[in-house]
Design a protein around this motif. Structure first.
Motif, PDB file in Angstrom:
ATOM      1  N   PRO A 200       0.825  -1.216   0.000  1.00 47.27           N
ATOM      2  CA  PRO A 200       0.000   0.000   0.000  1.00 47.27           C
ATOM      3  C   PRO A 200       0.854   1.260   0.000  1.00 47.27           C
ATOM      4  O   PRO A 200       0.613   2.205   0.756  1.00 47.27           O
ATOM      5  N   THR A 201       1.851   1.258  -0.853  1.00 44.88           N
ATOM      6  CA  THR A 201       2.788   2.381  -0.954  1.00 44.88           C
ATOM      7  C   THR A 201       3.091   2.635  -2.419  1.00 44.88           C
ATOM      8  O   THR A 201       3.471   1.722  -3.150  1.00 44.88           O
ATOM      9  N   GLY A 202       2.917   3.887  -2.841  1.00 43.17           N
ATOM     10  CA  GLY A 202       3.247   4.272  -4.192  1.00 43.17           C
ATOM     11  C   GLY A 202       3.938   5.621  -4.190  1.00 43.17           C
ATOM     12  O   GLY A 202       4.216   6.196  -3.135  1.00 43.17           O
ATOM     13  N   VAL A 203       4.200   6.162  -5.366  1.00 44.24           N
ATOM     14  CA  VAL A 203       4.993   7.386  -5.447  1.00 44.24           C
ATOM     15  C   VAL A 203       4.264   8.581  -4.834  1.00 44.24           C
ATOM     16  O   VAL A 203       4.893   9.455  -4.233  1.00 44.24           O
ATOM     17  N   VAL A 204       2.942   8.647  -4.990  1.00 48.10           N
ATOM     18  CA  VAL A 204       2.206   9.785  -4.453  1.00 48.10           C
ATOM     19  C   VAL A 204       2.157   9.717  -2.932  1.00 48.10           C
ATOM     20  O   VAL A 204       2.471  10.693  -2.236  1.00 48.10           O
ATOM     21  N   THR A 205       1.762   8.580  -2.398  1.00 45.42           N
ATOM     22  CA  THR A 205       1.621   8.461  -0.943  1.00 45.42           C
ATOM     23  C   THR A 205       2.973   8.594  -0.238  1.00 45.42           C
ATOM     24  O   THR A 205       3.066   9.214   0.821  1.00 45.42           O
ATOM     25  N   LEU A 206       4.029   8.035  -0.831  1.00 42.72           N
ATOM     26  CA  LEU A 206       5.349   8.117  -0.212  1.00 42.72           C
ATOM     27  C   LEU A 206       5.875   9.548  -0.254  1.00 42.72           C
ATOM     28  O   LEU A 206       6.424  10.053   0.739  1.00 42.72           O
ATOM     29  N   ALA A 207       5.702  10.220  -1.387  1.00 37.50           N
ATOM     30  CA  ALA A 207       6.170  11.603  -1.511  1.00 37.50           C
ATOM     31  C   ALA A 207       5.427  12.521  -0.549  1.00 37.50           C
ATOM     32  O   ALA A 207       6.020  13.455   0.025  1.00 37.50           O
ATOM     33  N   SER A 212       8.813  16.314  -0.959  1.00 35.61           N
ATOM     34  CA  SER A 212       9.274  16.045  -2.314  1.00 35.61           C
ATOM     35  C   SER A 212      10.084  17.180  -2.921  1.00 35.61           C
ATOM     36  O   SER A 212      10.707  16.999  -3.957  1.00 35.61           O
ATOM     37  N   THR A 213      10.077  18.326  -2.273  1.00 35.29           N
ATOM     38  CA  THR A 213      10.803  19.458  -2.837  1.00 35.29           C
ATOM     39  C   THR A 213      12.303  19.273  -2.703  1.00 35.29           C
ATOM     40  O   THR A 213      13.066  19.444  -3.652  1.00 35.29           O
ATOM     41  N   VAL A 227       9.925   1.193   2.710  1.00 35.77           N
ATOM     42  CA  VAL A 227       9.464   0.266   1.677  1.00 35.77           C
ATOM     43  C   VAL A 227      10.079  -1.114   1.888  1.00 35.77           C
ATOM     44  O   VAL A 227       9.406  -2.141   1.713  1.00 35.77           O
ATOM     45  N   GLY A 228      11.363  -1.152   2.284  1.00 34.37           N
ATOM     46  CA  GLY A 228      12.008  -2.432   2.545  1.00 34.37           C
ATOM     47  C   GLY A 228      11.299  -3.226   3.626  1.00 34.37           C
ATOM     48  O   GLY A 228      11.166  -4.458   3.525  1.00 34.37           O
ATOM     49  N   ALA A 310       7.916  15.922 -11.249  1.00 32.14           N
ATOM     50  CA  ALA A 310       9.194  16.271 -10.631  1.00 32.14           C
ATOM     51  C   ALA A 310       9.212  15.991  -9.140  1.00 32.14           C
ATOM     52  O   ALA A 310      10.268  15.670  -8.566  1.00 32.14           O
ATOM     53  N   ASP A 311       8.068  16.115  -8.488  1.00 32.79           N
ATOM     54  CA  ASP A 311       8.009  15.910  -7.042  1.00 32.79           C
ATOM     55  C   ASP A 311       7.764  14.447  -6.660  1.00 32.79           C
ATOM     56  O   ASP A 311       7.730  14.120  -5.472  1.00 32.79           O
ATOM     57  N   LEU A 312       7.607  13.575  -7.650  1.00 35.14           N
ATOM     58  CA  LEU A 312       7.295  12.174  -7.368  1.00 35.14           C
ATOM     59  C   LEU A 312       8.417  11.209  -7.732  1.00 35.14           C
ATOM     60  O   LEU A 312       8.454  10.086  -7.230  1.00 35.14           O
ATOM     61  N   VAL A 313       9.323  11.629  -8.614  1.00 40.64           N
ATOM     62  CA  VAL A 313      10.275  10.685  -9.192  1.00 40.64           C
ATOM     63  C   VAL A 313      11.206  10.077  -8.151  1.00 40.64           C
ATOM     64  O   VAL A 313      11.552   8.890  -8.241  1.00 40.64           O
ATOM     65  N   LEU A 314      11.604  10.836  -7.128  1.00 43.23           N
ATOM     66  CA  LEU A 314      12.527  10.275  -6.139  1.00 43.23           C
ATOM     67  C   LEU A 314      11.831   9.282  -5.210  1.00 43.23           C
ATOM     68  O   LEU A 314      12.464   8.331  -4.737  1.00 43.23           O
ATOM     69  N   ALA A 315      10.549   9.466  -4.961  1.00 41.19           N
ATOM     70  CA  ALA A 315       9.811   8.451  -4.213  1.00 41.19           C
ATOM     71  C   ALA A 315       9.791   7.149  -4.998  1.00 41.19           C
ATOM     72  O   ALA A 315       9.969   6.061  -4.435  1.00 41.19           O
TER      73      ALA A 315
END
Length: 360
Positions: A200-207, A212-213, A227-228, A310-315
């Motif tokens: 239950p973790t994705g780029v939006v929820t994690l960011a 994210s800035t 996530v691990g 841009a604010d999601l890619v690192l998540a």
């Protein structure tokens, strides 16, 4: 690009042509061919694919993709926001118009984690039915994982003893352990799933939880650690996969296609160059480190990322890194295909369209 990686095997329906094809200059009979429509309404994207059966493949005749961020705020709450709903309804109106403009004989429109999680998810689905005229099905996590596998399994190397396929979404991440030779046998791919999980973790929820800035190396490692921990149950079930001959990872998501495009130095994202490419682990780390060191403005200006992501890619990179640490592999193969292609394949297989064509 990992050019000495084993050559990928097999063709999959839609693999040869997955870009919209203009109807101009085609005959009326050609345009009137029956078509199928698949909609993937995720936490971040609304994506439509319309295709016609073509021998043992399918031919894409129209497509649509828009970042709607339906799940905006779900990392901190449990309701779909009105602004997000309005954006999504607008995108779905475009999808409805495209479906009506084509000779669509069958469609399957699915929603995933945002609608599964939100307390007002059912209200949103009803609003779409009433205002747009689309019947959207909220699929469970196992169905989502299975369809994603069907959509990209043909890119697994045919000599791989095992493959771990993953799909990093906006609100969840699906993983599946496929055993045996999967390349070129996408029809039976779902039968080869030894284990699966949906985090239950994705780029939006994690960011949203970590910010994210400005993502420092420390924040990035915190995301990887979270996530691990969530990956551990699946890693215990599928840990033997990494020890099999020719084991590799196969990823389908905006995260992995973005990393592939950046690695290639593309001035404009090109699906034909990214879909099916191999990447080494150290090349993935180089791209990730570059992104961590960059500002959000620099990420937004990258043609393979853009302002909306841009604010999601690192998540996404953090989720990928956690998967790579749980399942060490010398290579990652990147798929720019997945859930929508799996939906199309499942409908066409059920209708036996390829069997009928072979008998002609």
């Amino acid at each position: 690009m990992g050019g000495d990686a084993p050559a990928g095997g097999g063709r999959t329906p839609g693999a040869a042509q997955s870009r919209p094809v203009s109807g101009r200059g085609r005959s009326q009979a050609r345009r009137a061919a029956p078509a199928y429509a698949a909609l993937d309404l995720g936490t971040n994207n609304c994506r439509l694919l319309i295709a016609e059966p073509s021998y043992h493949e399918f031919r894409v005749v129209d497509a649509f993709s828009r970042i709607v961020r339906l799940g905006e705020g779900l990392g901190l709450g449990d309701r779909l926001a009105e602004g997000a709903i309005d954006r999504t309804v607008g995108a779905l109106r475009v999808c409805k118009a495209k479906i009506e403009a084509r000779n669509v004989v069958r469609s399957r429109l699915v929603a995933t984690e945002a609608c599964r999680h939100a307390s007002n998810g059912a209200e949103f689905i009803e609003r779409v039915r009433a205002e747009v005229g689309l019947e959207i099905e909220v699929v469970d996590r196992q169905t989502e994982a299975t369809l994603a596998v069907m959509g990209c399994a043909s890119l697994a190397h045919p000599k791989a003893g095992s493959v771990v396929i993953f799909d990093i979404g906006g609100g969840s991440t699906e993983l599946a352990w496929l055993d045996g030779q999967t390349g070129g046998d996408e029809i039976c791919a779902s039968e080869r799933i030894r284990a699966w999980d949906s985090l239950p973790t994705g780029v939006v929820t994690l960011a949203e939880r970590y910010g994210s800035t400005r993502v420092t190396h420390g924040v990035f490692e915190d995301m990887v650690a979270e996530v691990g921990g969530r990956l551990l149950p699946f890693a215990l079930k599928a840990g033997a996969a990494a020890a099999t001959p020719n084991f590799h990872l196969l990823g389908t998501s905006g995260t992995v296609t973005t990393i592939g495009g950046i690695h290639l130095g593309l001035e404009r994202y090109d699906r034909r160059r990214v879909d099916g490419m191999w990447m080494r682990g150290d090349d993935i780390e180089t791209v990730t480190d570059k992104l961590i060191e960059s500002s959000i403005q620099e990420r937004a200006s990258n043609p393979c990322i853009g302002r909306d992501r841009a604010d999601l890619v690192l998540a996404g990179c953090a989720i990928l890194e956690a998967i790579r640490r749980a399942f060490p592999a010398p290579y990652l193969r990147i798929a720019d295909r997945g859930l929508r292609e799996g939906i199309l394949m499942s409908m066409m297989l059920e209708d036996k369209v390829w069997v009928r064509r072979r008998r002609i």
